[in-house]
Design an enzyme around this catalytic site. Structure first.
Site, mmCIF file in Angstrom:
data_model
loop_
_atom_site.group_PDB
_atom_site.id
_atom_site.type_symbol
_atom_site.label_atom_id
_atom_site.label_comp_id
_atom_site.label_asym_id
_atom_site.label_seq_id
_atom_site.Cartn_x
_atom_site.Cartn_y
_atom_site.Cartn_z
ATOM 1 N N ALA A 298 -47.126 8.764 122.311
ATOM 2 C CA ALA A 298 -46.891 7.913 123.486
ATOM 3 C C ALA A 298 -47.756 8.288 124.686
ATOM 4 O O ALA A 298 -47.968 7.468 125.573
ATOM 5 C CB ALA A 298 -45.411 7.958 123.859
ATOM 6 N N ALA A 299 -48.261 9.523 124.714
ATOM 7 C CA ALA A 299 -49.105 9.921 125.848
ATOM 8 C C ALA A 299 -50.594 9.753 125.545
ATOM 9 O O ALA A 299 -51.440 10.136 126.337
ATOM 10 C CB ALA A 299 -48.825 11.379 126.223
ATOM 11 N N GLY A 300 -50.886 9.148 124.394
ATOM 12 C CA GLY A 300 -52.296 8.978 124.007
ATOM 13 C C GLY A 300 -52.884 7.709 124.597
ATOM 14 O O GLY A 300 -52.231 6.973 125.336
ATOM 15 N N ILE B 158 -53.841 4.835 123.073
ATOM 16 C CA ILE B 158 -53.236 3.563 122.649
ATOM 17 C C ILE B 158 -51.888 3.405 123.340
ATOM 18 O O ILE B 158 -51.548 2.328 123.841
ATOM 19 C CB ILE B 158 -53.089 3.500 121.109
ATOM 20 C CG1 ILE B 158 -54.474 3.477 120.464
ATOM 21 C CG2 ILE B 158 -52.284 2.286 120.687
ATOM 22 C CD1 ILE B 158 -54.469 3.479 118.945
ATOM 23 N N GLY C 184 -51.628 5.082 113.307
ATOM 24 C CA GLY C 184 -52.389 6.331 113.180
ATOM 25 C C GLY C 184 -53.169 6.365 111.875
ATOM 26 O O GLY C 184 -52.639 6.012 110.819
ATOM 27 N N ASP D 28 -58.305 -5.585 112.549
ATOM 28 C CA ASP D 28 -59.406 -6.076 111.707
ATOM 29 C C ASP D 28 -59.366 -7.605 111.627
ATOM 30 O O ASP D 28 -60.392 -8.275 111.678
ATOM 31 C CB ASP D 28 -59.304 -5.447 110.319
ATOM 32 C CG ASP D 28 -59.077 -3.946 110.425
ATOM 33 O OD1 ASP D 28 -59.926 -3.289 111.034
ATOM 34 O OD2 ASP D 28 -58.031 -3.444 109.971
ATOM 35 N N ARG E 40 -60.589 -8.909 114.915
ATOM 36 C CA ARG E 40 -62.043 -8.717 115.008
ATOM 37 C C ARG E 40 -62.759 -9.795 114.200
ATOM 38 O O ARG E 40 -63.759 -10.375 114.639
ATOM 39 C CB ARG E 40 -62.412 -7.327 114.462
ATOM 40 C CG ARG E 40 -62.063 -6.202 115.409
ATOM 41 C CD ARG E 40 -62.161 -4.843 114.733
ATOM 42 N NE ARG E 40 -62.022 -3.769 115.712
ATOM 43 C CZ ARG E 40 -61.797 -2.496 115.408
ATOM 44 N NH1 ARG E 40 -61.691 -2.121 114.139
ATOM 45 N NH2 ARG E 40 -61.688 -1.589 116.353
ATOM 46 N N HIS F 57 -57.563 -0.244 105.929
ATOM 47 C CA HIS F 57 -58.146 -0.213 107.285
ATOM 48 C C HIS F 57 -59.231 0.863 107.286
ATOM 49 O O HIS F 57 -59.008 2.006 107.695
ATOM 50 C CB HIS F 57 -57.077 0.079 108.337
ATOM 51 C CG HIS F 57 -57.661 0.300 109.705
ATOM 52 N ND1 HIS F 57 -58.276 -0.696 110.424
ATOM 53 C CD2 HIS F 57 -57.768 1.410 110.476
ATOM 54 C CE1 HIS F 57 -58.719 -0.214 111.561
ATOM 55 N NE2 HIS F 57 -58.427 1.064 111.621
#
Ligand code: NAD
Ligand code: LMR
Length: 328
Positions: free
Chosen positions: A12-14, A16, A132, A161, A164, A189
């Site tokens: 959660a602190a990253g 994303i 992840g 994907d 994109r 992926h």
């Protein structure tokens, strides 16, 4: 007021997380009338927990009316208690000198633990999305570690994907993204994925006929979509974050609220169709309705597609074989 939905987010602190949490709290994922409770999970490391506190302060400062609760956790067993939705974003990134295999082994530990925790404490209807990397195999590990939950509750993210591919196709054919339907991204992926627009339509007409360029498909489109993640890393110096968060929102929103008859791509456990062995977490076209996804069935697989679909499958089987011995 509707019953609040409990949403767990790991990592959660990253990066994303920072793009994701505010959109969940504002109602973009589950609806503008749906209260949410955020259960935010980070590693038990002072710096990560401190960063998470900062993100939570910012969430508070938004005064989101739909955010009726929020708590920080340093372990999945506490963080996944009673959750209805689990977004598994946190994973061990590849470090200097690390091989892909090392990443798989490290993440196998994380996703085994998280799968077990979901198995023991989450809602029996929990919807799980693994973001992840390597997302498909991590989702497979979590699913196999949660034998008391239905396998169909576990999914891997191929929506980025899919999105994109939509953008590339819209630009090539000079049409609006919103007008393209029936696109698929098969498989893993990873650069082996197979974006497939053979069935795609624009306002009911064949997109393939409109583009009519087999060389562009093979030599430009497929590799460009497959290697887009690496291109973003090269350009930004960091991996995609806002677009990944956006795809996670799209994936869960459609799963919960429906895809309005549209095909969307989800990595889901195979039922054995399309020559994909049962249980393998493989990107396929689905339509979502009433909180469930349904695989689009009976599509023709031509020789070119068979080859591409088997290529990405071979990679998934290799990944699975690399972690099989670590599964419970
Ligand atoms: P990041 O490094 O900015 O953040 C990851 C966060 O996860 C960190 O704060 C870290 O402390 C935390 N974390 C690590 N292990 C954890 C665990 N066991 N429990 C809880 N938290 C944990 O990374 P990011 O840019 O946010 O990306 C996260 C993951 O998403 C990466 O694996 C990345 O490769 C992947 N990703 C996937 C897609 C996709 O389409 N599937 C797209 C983009 C990124
Ligand atoms: C992406 O597709 O952007 C992510 O999976 C990051 C990566 O490593 O490519």
């Amino acid at each position: 007021m509707k019953r609040p939905i409990r949403v767990a987010v790991t990592g959660a602190a990253g990066q994303i997380g920072y793009s994701l949490l505010f959109r969940i709290a504002s109602g973009e994922m589950l609806g503008k009338d749906q209260p949410v409770i955020l259960q935010l999970v980070e590693v038990p490391v002072e710096k990560a927990q401190q960063a998470l506190k900062g993100v939570m302060m910012e969430l508070e400062d938004c005064a989101f009316p739909l955010l009726v609760g929020m708590e920080a956790f340093d372990n999945p067993r506490a963080g996944f208690k009673d959750v209805d939705i689990a977004l598994l974003v946190g994973a061990r990134p590849r470090g200097p000198g690390m091989e892909r295999k090392d990443l798989l082994q490290e993440n196998a530990k994380i996703f085994t633990e998280q799968g077990k925790a979901l198995n023991d404490v989450a809602s029996r209807d929990v919807k799980v999305l693994v973001v992840g990397n390597p997302a498909n195999t991590n989702a497979y590990i979590a699913m196999k570690s949660a034998p008391d939950l239905p396998a169909k509750n576990f999914t891997a993210m191929l929506r980025l994907d899919h999105n994109r591919a939509l953008s590339q196709l819209a630009a090539k054919a000079n049409v609006a993204v919103a007008d393209i339907e029936n696109l698929i991204v098969w498989g893993n992926h990873s650069p082996t994925m197979y974006p497939d627009y053979r069935f795609a339509t624009v306002k009911g007409e064949s997109l393939q006929a409109k583009i009519n360029d087999a060389a562009w498909n093979k030599d430009t489109f497929i590799p460009k979509v497959g290697k887009r993640g690496a291109a973003i890393i090269e350009a930004r110096g960091l991996s995609s974050a806002a677009s990944a968060a956006n795809a996670a929102i799209d994936h869960i929103r459609d799963w919960v609220l429906g895809s309005n008859g549209k095909w969307v791509t989800m990595g889901i456990p195979s039922d054995g169709s399309y020559g994909i062995p049962e249980g393998i977490m493989y990107g396929v076209p689905v339509i979502c309705e009433n909180g469930e996804y349904k695989r689009v069935e009976g599509l023709e697989v031509d020789a070119f597609s068979r080859e591409r679909m088997d290529f990405t499958l071979a990679e998934l089987l290799e990944e699975r074989d690399g972690i099989q011995h670590l599964l419970p």
